[in-house]
Scaffold this motif. Structure first.
Motif, PDB file in Angstrom:
ATOM      1  N   TYR A  62     -12.437  -8.492   5.502  1.00 13.98           N
ATOM      2  CA  TYR A  62     -11.966  -7.495   6.464  1.00 13.98           C
ATOM      3  C   TYR A  62     -10.445  -7.546   6.604  1.00 13.98           C
ATOM      4  CZ  TYR A  62     -11.835  -4.478  10.537  1.00 13.98           C
ATOM      5  OH  TYR A  62     -11.570  -3.449  11.401  1.00 13.98           O
ATOM      6  N   ASN A  64      -8.376  -8.110   4.286  1.00 12.31           N
ATOM      7  CA  ASN A  64      -7.830  -7.426   3.114  1.00 12.31           C
ATOM      8  C   ASN A  64      -8.278  -5.968   2.999  1.00 12.31           C
ATOM      9  OD1 ASN A  64      -6.404  -9.717   2.186  1.00 12.31           O
ATOM     10  ND2 ASN A  64      -8.307 -10.544   1.374  1.00 12.31           N
ATOM     11  N   ASN A  65      -9.309  -5.595   3.767  1.00 11.86           N
ATOM     12  CA  ASN A  65      -9.871  -4.241   3.676  1.00 11.86           C
ATOM     13  C   ASN A  65     -10.235  -3.723   5.065  1.00 11.86           C
ATOM     14  OD1 ASN A  65     -10.309  -4.078   0.574  1.00 11.86           O
ATOM     15  ND2 ASN A  65     -11.235  -6.015   1.163  1.00 11.86           N
ATOM     16  N   GLN A  67     -10.156  -0.969   6.405  1.00 15.62           N
ATOM     17  CA  GLN A  67     -10.798   0.346   6.424  1.00 15.62           C
ATOM     18  C   GLN A  67     -12.322   0.238   6.277  1.00 15.62           C
ATOM     19  OE1 GLN A  67      -9.200  -0.984   3.849  1.00 15.62           O
ATOM     20  NE2 GLN A  67     -10.345  -0.510   1.994  1.00 15.62           N
ATOM     21  N   MET A  68     -12.809  -0.919   5.873  1.00 11.67           N
ATOM     22  CA  MET A  68     -14.253  -1.106   5.659  1.00 11.67           C
ATOM     23  C   MET A  68     -14.909  -1.502   6.974  1.00 11.67           C
ATOM     24  SD  MET A  68     -13.997  -3.018   1.960  1.00 11.67           S
ATOM     25  CE  MET A  68     -15.709  -2.931   1.490  1.00 11.67           C
TER      26      MET A  68
END
Length: 127
Positions: A62, A64-65, A67-68
Motif C-alpha cells: 500500500y 508503494n501503491n 491507489q490500490m
C-alpha cells in the motif's frame, strides 16, 4: 487505516505473536498440556504470526501503491482475522470456555477475505 498505521499494527502484532508463543511454550505449557490445548494454542500463534507478516506485506504494498484501495480492506480483514481467530483460541485455551470455539471460524473468514481482497487489488483497473 494509513500506511503508517498498517505497518505499526503489523509490527506490534508480530511482536505479540512472539510474546504469546514464548509465553505458551514456557509459562503455560503445563496448563495447556494438562487441558489438551497445546495444539490449539500453537495453531493460534501460527496463524497470528502468518497474518502479521501478511499485514506487513500489505502495508508495504500500500505504501508503494496508495491507489490500490482494496489493499486497505485486505489489511482490515487480516487484523480482524487475527483478533477473532487467534484471539478466540487464546481465550479458549486460557479460560476453557468452549463456546469461544464457535466464533473462531469467523476469524478464518476474515483471513480468507483478506487474501481475496489482496488478490482483487491486483486485478486490472483496480482503484
Amino acid at each position: 487505516m494509513t500506511t503508517k498505521s498498517m505497518l505499526q499494527v503489523a509490527a506490534i502484532s508480530g511482536a505479540l505473536a512472539v510474546i504469546f508463543g514464548a509465553f505458551g511454550a514456557h509459562a503455560l505449557e503445563p496448563l495447556l498440556t494438562e487441558t489438551g490445548r497445546l495444539d490449539t494454542y500453537q495453531t493460534a500463534v501460527s496463524y497470528h504470526f502468518y497474518h502479521s507478516l501478511a499485514l506487513l506485506l500489505v502495508g508495504i504494498l500500500y505504501q508503494n501503491n496508495p491507489q490500490m484501495a482494496r489493499l486497505k480492506l485486505s489489511a482490515w480483514f487480516f487484523l480482524v482475522g487475527i483478533l477473532v481467530f487467534s484471539g478466540s483460541l487464546y481465550l479458549l485455551c486460557l479460560s476453557q470456555l468452549t463456546w469461544l470455539g464457535a466464533i473462531t471460524p469467523l476469524g478464518g473468514v476474515g483471513f480468507i477475505a483478506g487474501w481475496v481482497f489482496l488478490f482483487l487489488s491486483f486485478l486490472k483497473g483496480n482503484q
